[in-house]
Design a protein around this motif. Structure first.
Motif, PDB file in Angstrom:
ATOM      1  N   ASP A   1      45.381  48.663   9.299  1.00 65.93           N
ATOM      2  CA  ASP A   1      46.240  49.170  10.368  1.00 65.93           C
ATOM      3  C   ASP A   1      47.713  49.113   9.998  1.00 65.93           C
ATOM      4  OD1 ASP A   1      44.051  49.645  12.036  1.00 65.93           O
ATOM      5  OD2 ASP A   1      44.072  47.585  12.785  1.00 65.93           O
ATOM      6  N   THR A   2      48.138  48.046   9.292  1.00 67.40           N
ATOM      7  CA  THR A   2      49.556  47.836   9.023  1.00 67.40           C
ATOM      8  C   THR A   2      49.897  48.134   7.572  1.00 67.40           C
ATOM      9  OG1 THR A   2      49.320  45.502   8.415  1.00 67.40           O
ATOM     10  CG2 THR A   2      49.571  46.022  10.768  1.00 67.40           C
ATOM     11  N   ILE A   3      51.164  48.468   7.347  1.00 69.26           N
ATOM     12  CA  ILE A   3      51.609  48.768   5.988  1.00 69.26           C
ATOM     13  C   ILE A   3      51.585  47.520   5.118  1.00 69.26           C
ATOM     14  CG2 ILE A   3      54.047  48.430   6.541  1.00 69.26           C
ATOM     15  CD1 ILE A   3      52.454  51.048   4.146  1.00 69.26           C
ATOM     16  N   GLY A   4      51.849  46.356   5.716  1.00 69.41           N
ATOM     17  CA  GLY A   4      51.787  45.116   4.949  1.00 69.41           C
ATOM     18  C   GLY A   4      50.385  44.837   4.443  1.00 69.41           C
ATOM     19  N   GLY A   5      49.384  45.092   5.287  1.00 68.57           N
ATOM     20  CA  GLY A   5      47.996  44.884   4.881  1.00 68.57           C
ATOM     21  C   GLY A   5      47.581  45.833   3.781  1.00 68.57           C
ATOM     22  N   LEU A   6      48.028  47.105   3.864  1.00 67.15           N
ATOM     23  CA  LEU A   6      47.682  48.086   2.839  1.00 67.15           C
ATOM     24  C   LEU A   6      48.301  47.732   1.495  1.00 67.15           C
ATOM     25  CD1 LEU A   6      46.436  50.792   2.002  1.00 67.15           C
ATOM     26  CD2 LEU A   6      48.546  51.904   2.780  1.00 67.15           C
ATOM     27  N   VAL A   7      49.577  47.358   1.501  1.00 65.32           N
ATOM     28  CA  VAL A   7      50.252  47.015   0.246  1.00 65.32           C
ATOM     29  C   VAL A   7      49.616  45.783  -0.385  1.00 65.32           C
ATOM     30  CG1 VAL A   7      52.424  46.236  -0.770  1.00 65.32           C
ATOM     31  CG2 VAL A   7      52.428  48.098   0.904  1.00 65.32           C
ATOM     32  N   ALA A   8      49.332  44.771   0.435  1.00 64.27           N
ATOM     33  CA  ALA A   8      48.703  43.559  -0.093  1.00 64.27           C
ATOM     34  C   ALA A   8      47.323  43.859  -0.670  1.00 64.27           C
ATOM     35  CB  ALA A   8      48.602  42.504   1.009  1.00 64.27           C
ATOM     36  N   HIS A   9      46.579  44.752  -0.025  1.00 61.36           N
ATOM     37  CA  HIS A   9      45.247  45.125  -0.526  1.00 61.36           C
ATOM     38  C   HIS A   9      45.358  45.839  -1.868  1.00 61.36           C
ATOM     39  CE1 HIS A   9      41.152  46.628  -0.651  1.00 61.36           C
ATOM     40  NE2 HIS A   9      41.631  47.861  -0.791  1.00 61.36           N
ATOM     41  N   GLU A  10      46.300  46.779  -1.973  1.00 58.71           N
ATOM     42  CA  GLU A  10      46.459  47.520  -3.224  1.00 58.71           C
ATOM     43  C   GLU A  10      46.863  46.604  -4.368  1.00 58.71           C
ATOM     44  OE1 GLU A  10      45.043  50.961  -1.847  1.00 58.71           O
ATOM     45  OE2 GLU A  10      45.854  50.755  -3.880  1.00 58.71           O
ATOM     46  N   LEU A  11      47.669  45.603  -4.043  1.00 55.84           N
ATOM     47  CA  LEU A  11      48.133  44.677  -5.082  1.00 55.84           C
ATOM     48  C   LEU A  11      47.116  43.586  -5.378  1.00 55.84           C
ATOM     49  CD1 LEU A  11      50.432  43.825  -6.959  1.00 55.84           C
ATOM     50  CD2 LEU A  11      51.433  42.576  -5.043  1.00 55.84           C
ATOM     51  N   GLY A  12      46.286  43.270  -4.396  1.00 56.13           N
ATOM     52  CA  GLY A  12      45.301  42.212  -4.570  1.00 56.13           C
ATOM     53  C   GLY A  12      45.781  40.860  -4.092  1.00 56.13           C
ATOM     54  N   ARG A  13      47.001  40.795  -3.579  1.00 55.20           N
ATOM     55  CA  ARG A  13      47.591  39.574  -3.049  1.00 55.20           C
ATOM     56  C   ARG A  13      48.847  39.948  -2.281  1.00 55.20           C
ATOM     57  NH1 ARG A  13      52.153  38.744  -5.949  1.00 55.20           N
ATOM     58  NH2 ARG A  13      52.203  39.544  -8.085  1.00 55.20           N
ATOM     59  N   VAL A  14      49.402  38.974  -1.561  1.00 57.05           N
ATOM     60  CA  VAL A  14      50.653  39.218  -0.854  1.00 57.05           C
ATOM     61  C   VAL A  14      51.795  39.228  -1.866  1.00 57.05           C
ATOM     62  CG1 VAL A  14      52.256  38.365   0.891  1.00 57.05           C
ATOM     63  CG2 VAL A  14      49.798  38.128   1.244  1.00 57.05           C
ATOM     64  N   PRO A  15      52.551  40.330  -1.966  1.00 52.82           N
ATOM     65  CA  PRO A  15      53.661  40.356  -2.926  1.00 52.82           C
ATOM     66  C   PRO A  15      54.757  39.385  -2.535  1.00 52.82           C
ATOM     67  CG  PRO A  15      53.718  42.308  -1.518  1.00 52.82           C
ATOM     68  CD  PRO A  15      52.432  41.584  -1.213  1.00 52.82           C
ATOM     69  N   ARG A  16      55.483  38.926  -3.534  1.00 51.86           N
ATOM     70  CA  ARG A  16      56.552  37.964  -3.297  1.00 51.86           C
ATOM     71  C   ARG A  16      57.890  38.684  -3.140  1.00 51.86           C
ATOM     72  NH1 ARG A  16      53.321  36.221  -7.439  1.00 51.86           N
ATOM     73  NH2 ARG A  16      52.076  34.363  -7.028  1.00 51.86           N
ATOM     74  N   ARG A  17      58.848  37.959  -2.621  1.00 52.85           N
ATOM     75  CA  ARG A  17      60.174  38.525  -2.394  1.00 52.85           C
ATOM     76  C   ARG A  17      60.754  39.073  -3.690  1.00 52.85           C
ATOM     77  NH1 ARG A  17      65.301  35.485   0.569  1.00 52.85           N
ATOM     78  NH2 ARG A  17      66.758  37.217   0.383  1.00 52.85           N
ATOM     79  N   GLY A  18      61.280  40.286  -3.617  1.00 48.68           N
ATOM     80  CA  GLY A  18      61.877  40.924  -4.778  1.00 48.68           C
ATOM     81  C   GLY A  18      60.934  41.812  -5.549  1.00 48.68           C
ATOM     82  N   GLU A  19      59.605  41.634  -5.348  1.00 50.66           N
ATOM     83  CA  GLU A  19      58.642  42.473  -6.049  1.00 50.66           C
ATOM     84  C   GLU A  19      58.596  43.871  -5.426  1.00 50.66           C
ATOM     85  OE1 GLU A  19      55.359  39.519  -7.997  1.00 50.66           O
ATOM     86  OE2 GLU A  19      55.013  40.176  -5.939  1.00 50.66           O
ATOM     87  N   GLN A  20      58.182  44.848  -6.234  1.00 52.91           N
ATOM     88  CA  GLN A  20      58.134  46.235  -5.790  1.00 52.91           C
ATOM     89  C   GLN A  20      56.762  46.833  -6.050  1.00 52.91           C
ATOM     90  OE1 GLN A  20      61.413  48.545  -7.352  1.00 52.91           O
ATOM     91  NE2 GLN A  20      62.794  46.786  -7.339  1.00 52.91           N
ATOM     92  N   VAL A  21      56.315  47.643  -5.106  1.00 57.16           N
ATOM     93  CA  VAL A  21      55.026  48.315  -5.223  1.00 57.16           C
ATOM     94  C   VAL A  21      55.231  49.791  -4.920  1.00 57.16           C
ATOM     95  CG1 VAL A  21      52.668  48.458  -4.346  1.00 57.16           C
ATOM     96  CG2 VAL A  21      53.785  46.233  -4.526  1.00 57.16           C
ATOM     97  N   ASN A  22      54.745  50.650  -5.806  1.00 55.87           N
ATOM     98  CA  ASN A  22      54.802  52.090  -5.588  1.00 55.87           C
ATOM     99  C   ASN A  22      53.484  52.554  -5.000  1.00 55.87           C
ATOM    100  OD1 ASN A  22      57.367  52.153  -6.725  1.00 55.87           O
ATOM    101  ND2 ASN A  22      56.580  52.577  -8.787  1.00 55.87           N
ATOM    102  N   LEU A  23      53.571  53.273  -3.886  1.00 54.23           N
ATOM    103  CA  LEU A  23      52.357  53.677  -3.195  1.00 54.23           C
ATOM    104  C   LEU A  23      52.621  54.959  -2.407  1.00 54.23           C
ATOM    105  CD1 LEU A  23      49.428  52.775  -2.539  1.00 54.23           C
ATOM    106  CD2 LEU A  23      50.345  51.595  -0.547  1.00 54.23           C
ATOM    107  N   GLY A  24      51.817  55.977  -2.673  1.00 51.62           N
ATOM    108  CA  GLY A  24      51.922  57.212  -1.915  1.00 51.62           C
ATOM    109  C   GLY A  24      53.258  57.901  -2.025  1.00 51.62           C
ATOM    110  N   GLY A  25      53.919  57.772  -3.172  1.00 54.04           N
ATOM    111  CA  GLY A  25      55.210  58.401  -3.351  1.00 54.04           C
ATOM    112  C   GLY A  25      56.376  57.584  -2.822  1.00 54.04           C
ATOM    113  N   LEU A  26      56.104  56.378  -2.340  1.00 58.25           N
ATOM    114  CA  LEU A  26      57.147  55.490  -1.824  1.00 58.25           C
ATOM    115  C   LEU A  26      57.195  54.215  -2.647  1.00 58.25           C
ATOM    116  CD1 LEU A  26      56.470  55.787   2.025  1.00 58.25           C
ATOM    117  CD2 LEU A  26      58.165  57.052   0.672  1.00 58.25           C
TER     118      LEU A  26
END
Length: 300
Positions: A246-271
């Motif tokens: 449901d949430t963008i935080g949950g989607l990003v964490a799922h794609e990464l396999g863990r909760v990203p840490r401060r300063g880390e970057q994830v590219n997803l869906g053109g963003l």
């Protein structure tokens, strides 16, 4: 000659302390300081406004104001307000093989872990990550002998009282129990201290804006981790999947396999999602920009 005998000094003048017969002021130094700056605040909001005014008048430093506001706000908060929810807790199974335990410790990078037996809700103790290394040097050791007693607190436990218990018991982590006696989450001493020295209702929060998506001065967007994926798709014209999360935080964490840490970057869906603030096992805020065409999806 004077008709009046010299007055005798108070016993406190001779021996120190408060004068005999004069009651001590039961108020704390903090309360008396605030009343000195602006007598008679009638509410927490007015008290915080007074602190802001004191900062503007250069009576206190900005860092001091932030900490004092944290203390004021923390007084009305409970363990349930700050805890990491049960579903997001990283736990260790007492019956898991050593390799699996070590992998979990390395992947999550925590220093302390609740340990369960049988059911995840049956927490039997706390394991320090450094203690797990003892099994590598002495495999004959029983993991149970390395467990520390778990500290259990109700959701309604005030943070002020909880902080005192952490200090008294020399504990750093507590398991939070709901009204039915079930595990509701966990809370650490760092979580409590962050409510004082960190951002309580930080500059990212805006009560007049409920979308959780804000435009920054450089043209990028600030997006709360609990914003619905559908709202992100609408704001950015993207097509991020929202079937499983449901949430963008949950989607990003799922794609990464863990909760990203401060300063880390994830590219997803053109963003590109850059973590601005993570707390309590979840991302609070992302800074979102358009990913460059040459960028590949994943962690940057």
């Amino acid at each position: 000659m004077s008709d009046h005998p010299p007055s005798r000094p108070h016993r406190s003048d001779r021996h120190g302390g408060a004068p005999i017969g004069r009651p001590r002021d039961p108020r704390s130094l903090f309360v008396r300081l605030i009343e000195f700056l602006s007598p008679g605040p009638d509410s927490t909001a007015e008290l915080i406004k007074t602190l802001a005014d004191a900062e503007h008048r250069d009576l206190i430093e900005p860092e001091s104001r932030v900490m004092l506001e944290g203390v004021i706000r923390m007084a009305g908060m409970t363990a349930g307000d700050v805890m990491v929810a049960f579903k997001r807790m990283d736990l260790l199974d007492i019956d898991a093989p050593y390799e699996e335990l070590l992998r979990t410790v390395i992947d999550t990078a925590h220093s302390r872990f609740p340990v369960f037996e049988g059911s995840r809700d049956n927490i039997i103790g706390i394991l320090l990550a450094k203690d797990l290394l003892k099994l590598q040097r002495a495999p004959e050791l029983n993991l149970r002998t390395l467990l520390r007693p778990a500290m259990f607190v109700p959701e309604s436990k005030g943070l002020n009282e909880l902080l005192r218990e952490f200090r008294t018991n020399r504990s750093h982590l507590a398991i939070v129990i709901d009204e039915f006696g079930q595990t509701a989450g966990l809370i650490t001493i760092e979580d409590v201290l962050e409510e004082i020295v960190g951002e309580i209702e930080d500059e990212f929060d805006d009560e007049e804006e409920e979308s959780g998506i804000f435009t920054l001065a450089d043209g990028s967007q600030r997006v709360a981790g609990d914003v619905e994926i559908a709202a992100v798709n609408e704001a950015f014209g993207t097509q991020l999947p929202d079937d499983d999360f449901d949430t963008i935080g949950g989607l990003v964490a799922h794609e990464l396999g863990r909760v990203p840490r401060r300063g880390e970057q994830v590219n997803l869906g053109g963003l590109r999602f850059m973590v601005m603030l993570a707390r309590g096992g979840a991302v609070r805020w992302f800074k979102v920009t358009r990913a460059l065409p040459a960028d590949e999806a994943g962690l940057a």
